[in-house]
Enzyme design. Structure first.
Site, PDB file in Angstrom:
ATOM      1  N   GLY A 166      -0.819  -4.008  -4.235  1.00  0.00           N
ATOM      2  CA  GLY A 166      -1.437  -2.909  -4.961  1.00  0.00           C
ATOM      3  C   GLY A 166      -0.642  -1.625  -4.809  1.00  0.00           C
ATOM      4  N   TRP A 167      -0.067  -1.435  -3.618  1.00  0.00           N
ATOM      5  CA  TRP A 167       0.774  -0.256  -3.381  1.00  0.00           C
ATOM      6  C   TRP A 167       1.934  -0.255  -4.362  1.00  0.00           C
ATOM      7  CZ3 TRP A 167       5.295   2.066  -2.719  1.00  0.00           C
ATOM      8  CH2 TRP A 167       5.383   3.252  -1.975  1.00  0.00           C
TER       9      TRP A 167
ATOM     10  N   ASP B 213      -3.344  -8.289  -4.334  1.00  0.00           N
ATOM     11  CA  ASP B 213      -4.095  -7.216  -3.683  1.00  0.00           C
ATOM     12  C   ASP B 213      -5.220  -6.740  -4.599  1.00  0.00           C
ATOM     13  OD1 ASP B 213      -4.950  -4.922  -2.401  1.00  0.00           O
ATOM     14  OD2 ASP B 213      -2.951  -4.053  -2.174  1.00  0.00           O
TER      15      ASP B 213
ATOM     16  N   CYS C 265      -3.763   3.582   1.642  1.00  0.00           N
ATOM     17  CA  CYS C 265      -2.892   2.549   2.194  1.00  0.00           C
ATOM     18  C   CYS C 265      -3.242   2.395   3.671  1.00  0.00           C
ATOM     19  CB  CYS C 265      -1.428   2.962   2.030  1.00  0.00           C
ATOM     20  SG  CYS C 265      -0.276   1.985   3.006  1.00  0.00           S
ATOM     21  N   GLY C 266      -3.194   1.173   4.185  1.00  0.00           N
ATOM     22  CA  GLY C 266      -3.572   0.921   5.572  1.00  0.00           C
ATOM     23  C   GLY C 266      -2.736   1.653   6.592  1.00  0.00           C
TER      24      GLY C 266
ATOM     25  N   ARG D 188      -9.911  -8.636   4.454  1.00  0.00           N
ATOM     26  CA  ARG D 188      -9.054  -7.754   5.273  1.00  0.00           C
ATOM     27  C   ARG D 188      -9.913  -6.682   5.914  1.00  0.00           C
ATOM     28  NH1 ARG D 188      -4.021  -3.932   3.144  1.00  0.00           N
ATOM     29  NH2 ARG D 188      -4.829  -2.042   4.137  1.00  0.00           N
TER      30      ARG D 188
ATOM     31  N   LEU E 268       3.519  -7.903   7.666  1.00  0.00           N
ATOM     32  CA  LEU E 268       4.787  -7.550   8.306  1.00  0.00           C
ATOM     33  C   LEU E 268       5.310  -6.290   7.619  1.00  0.00           C
ATOM     34  CD1 LEU E 268       6.098 -11.196   8.091  1.00  0.00           C
ATOM     35  CD2 LEU E 268       5.258 -10.113  10.191  1.00  0.00           C
ATOM     36  N   SER E 269       4.644  -5.208   7.867  1.00  0.00           N
ATOM     37  CA  SER E 269       4.787  -4.017   7.029  1.00  0.00           C
ATOM     38  C   SER E 269       6.133  -3.310   7.179  1.00  0.00           C
ATOM     39  CB  SER E 269       3.673  -3.023   7.357  1.00  0.00           C
ATOM     40  OG  SER E 269       3.848  -1.839   6.606  1.00  0.00           O
TER      41      SER E 269
END
Length: 575
Positions: free
Chosen positions: A135-136, A200, A238-239, A275, A460-461
């Site tokens: 989604g980002w 997402d 965003c996370g 999530r 795994l950002s």
């Protein structure tokens, strides 16, 4: 004298009409009865089919809060098998991959893609079996119906990511057809371009009916699975940004139920990933769910003016934003925040607090049979331990202007929520601040104590500075496989496509401005040849020969003069 009134002879026309009306009425009643009986039989028959479907291995670990009859009653009169969605086939494929990798303790790892080019290259990697759409990435690189790009605040139209899924899935289908035709001619094994797509779905973009519409779109567009996060609509971030607002546990559970209900109505097997951002979250939209009470923070000062009241006063006095910002920092520094039990520890003696903890454990395990107490129950228990003490705890005073509560984000909160979500989802995603194997291991251990078959997801950002977290090359290479041994089967670099696209094009553009075609040949064409990248012959990659084959069929073997890959005009013969 009694007069005798002679009755009129019966009206034969009216009599026949009445008789006909009675016959028609009886037939109508019989038809209505038969139709009602037919509807009842249909619902009963279809409900049995749904129950059999739910009893399959695919759903053996899934809980539903509704019945098969509820599903059938909302489907309409068409049986489910009249609408076959390709995404359901892809979901079965994804499910089988997950089962196989979970049992072997190996990762199903992938990279986020932003276009059909990246999708096609990903599919050519034998050990990467799924694709991910972020989604980002959609928010920042695509134009939806508003023609806007923006950071990931979940404020784009809810069909933005489903439309990107459709774009990628249609490209997958074209490349699949192209590869299958080529393999049928050469007698070879084609590349499997139909890698299941995981997408997402943000926070669902609304209430239950909106969540259902979003889930429906994803299933229609080709996503094998989606993930939903426990953030608030309008407070989504965003996370890896600050300011994210969590929703109550029950609200997110409702989203998961809504998603499954929609797919059951459609008769699809798409996968739902729950999530949780509660490991990092600092704000909560509501205190309505008692399962969240243990993590809501308050103050222990007496007669403190709530921050929101002070804020309104300052705004009415036209005080500048910079002064208000400083005052906010001062207020929260002066009024330290605690959860109720942290506040209790401050106001109890060590012995009193130990007694409280013992009584709490006994109450939850032996009497209530649940893993939480509401604030009311904790206060009553504290009073029972020490009736003479008046415990001060105010979780309303520090609430934000919008009314959000202060929340203690931590791994325990993430575990608690995930245990609630697990029965209603296919996988659990733990969103973290840092890449931490020990944290992941502790999370996995707690989840698998109760739900040993639950598969976990790890981001795994690229927001992590991987080199700054103590990884050497050996640890970096093994991290994914180490995580998989702990049950984190699905792992993804969510924005890999975005970053690789950026760095490769930047290197080309930066060199091209001075070196011209030398830069292009060195940085693109030569590397395509050396690495066997099929984009080198981009006409072939795009399916031009596949279209030529279609033309030959419909034109009964047309002249090569009408075909795009024949004759002197086809420049890719140079390769």
């Amino acid at each position: 004298m009694i007069s005798m009134i002679k009755s009129k002879p019966p009206n034969r026309t009216a009599s026949r009409a009445l008789k006909k009306l009675i016959i028609v009425s009886n037939k109508s009643q019989r038809r209505s009865f038969n139709e009602a009986r037919s509807t009842k039989d249909f619902i009963s028959s279809e409900s049995s089919k749904v129950e059999d479907w739910w009893a399959s291995k695919r759903f053996e670990n899934i809980t539903r809060s509704y019945s098969a009859r509820d599903v059938v009653k909302h489907r309409g009169s068409l049986p489910a098998n009249t609408s076959i969605y390709p995404s359901s086939h892809q979901a079965q494929k994804l499910f089988n991959f997950l089962e196989e990798n979970f049992k072997s303790g190996t990762p199903l790892h992938t990279l986020g893609v932003i276009d059909p080019v990246q999708m096609s290259q990903l599919a050519r990697c034998e050990n990467i079996k799924v694709a991910y759409i972020s989604g980002w990435a959609c928010s920042s690189t695509l134009v939806g119906s508003t023609n806007e790009v923006s950071p990931d605040f979940g404020d784009y139209p809810y069909d933005t990511v489903p439309n990107q899924v459709e774009r990628i899935f249609k490209a997958q289908q074209l490349h699949d057809r192209k590869a299958f035709l080529e393999a049928s001619i050469k007698g070879s094994i084609p590349v499997d371009y139909l890698t299941p797509i995981i997408a997402d779905a943000d926070m669902g973009h609304g209430g239950p009916t909106t969540v259902m519409k979003v889930a429906k779109l994803f299933a229609e567009k080709g996503a094998a699975g989606i993930h939903l996060e426990d953030q608030m609509v309008g407070g989504k971030r965003c996370g890896h940004l600050s300011g994210a607002v969590l929703v109550p546990t029950a609200t997110h559970l409702m989203r998961l139920i809504s998603t499954r209900f929609q797919w059951d109505i459609m008769g699809t097997e798409n996968l739902a990933i729950a999530r949780t951002d509660s490991c990092n979250g600092k704000l909560l939209s509501s205190s309505s769910d008692p399962r969240d009470h243990e993590f809501i923070k308050g103050i222990i000062g007496k007669n403190v003016v709530p921050w929101s009241e002070k804020l309104i006063e300052m705004e009415n006095m036209k005080i500048s934003n910079s002064v208000i910002s400083d005052m906010e920092q001062e207020w929260y520094h002066k009024n330290e925040l605690f959860t109720f039990e942290e506040a209790l520890a401050k106001q109890f003696t060590a012995g009193e607090f130990a007694t409280y903890k013992e009584k709490k454990e006994d109450l939850m395990v032996n009497k209530l049979g649940r893993a939480y107490l509401s604030l009311r129950e904790m206060q009553l228990l504290a009073h029972e331990v020490t009736p003479s003490k008046n415990i001060i705890f105010d979780w309303d005073a520090p609430r934000t202007k919008e009314g959000y509560y202060m929340f203690k984000g931590c791994i325990e909160a993430a575990i608690r929520r995930s245990l609630v979500f697990a029965p209603y989802s296919d996988m659990i995603w733990l969103e973290t601040k840092t890449p931490d194997l020990e944290q992941a291991r502790s999370f996995s251990s707690e989840i698998h104590k109760k739900f040993p078959a639950t598969k976990l997801v790890y981001n795994l950002s690229p927001s992590f500075n991987w080199s700054a977290h103590g990884f050497d090359d050996k640890a970096l290479k093994s991290f994914i496989w180490d995580l998989a041994k702990e049950g984190f089967t699905l792992q993804l670099v969510s924005l890999a496509g975005l970053h690789s696209d950026g760095v490769s094009f930047w290197e080309l553009a930066n060199a091209f401005q001075n070196d011209g075609m030398k830069a292009y040949v060195e940085k693109v064409q030569r590397r395509e040849k050396e690495s066997n990248c099929d984009i080198l012959t981009h006409q072939h990659w795009s399916g031009a020969e596949y279209v030529d084959s279609l033309m030959k069929v419909v034109q009964n073997g047309a002249s090569s003069q009408t075909l795009s890959t024949s004759g002197e005009g086809f420049t890719e013969t140079q390769f």
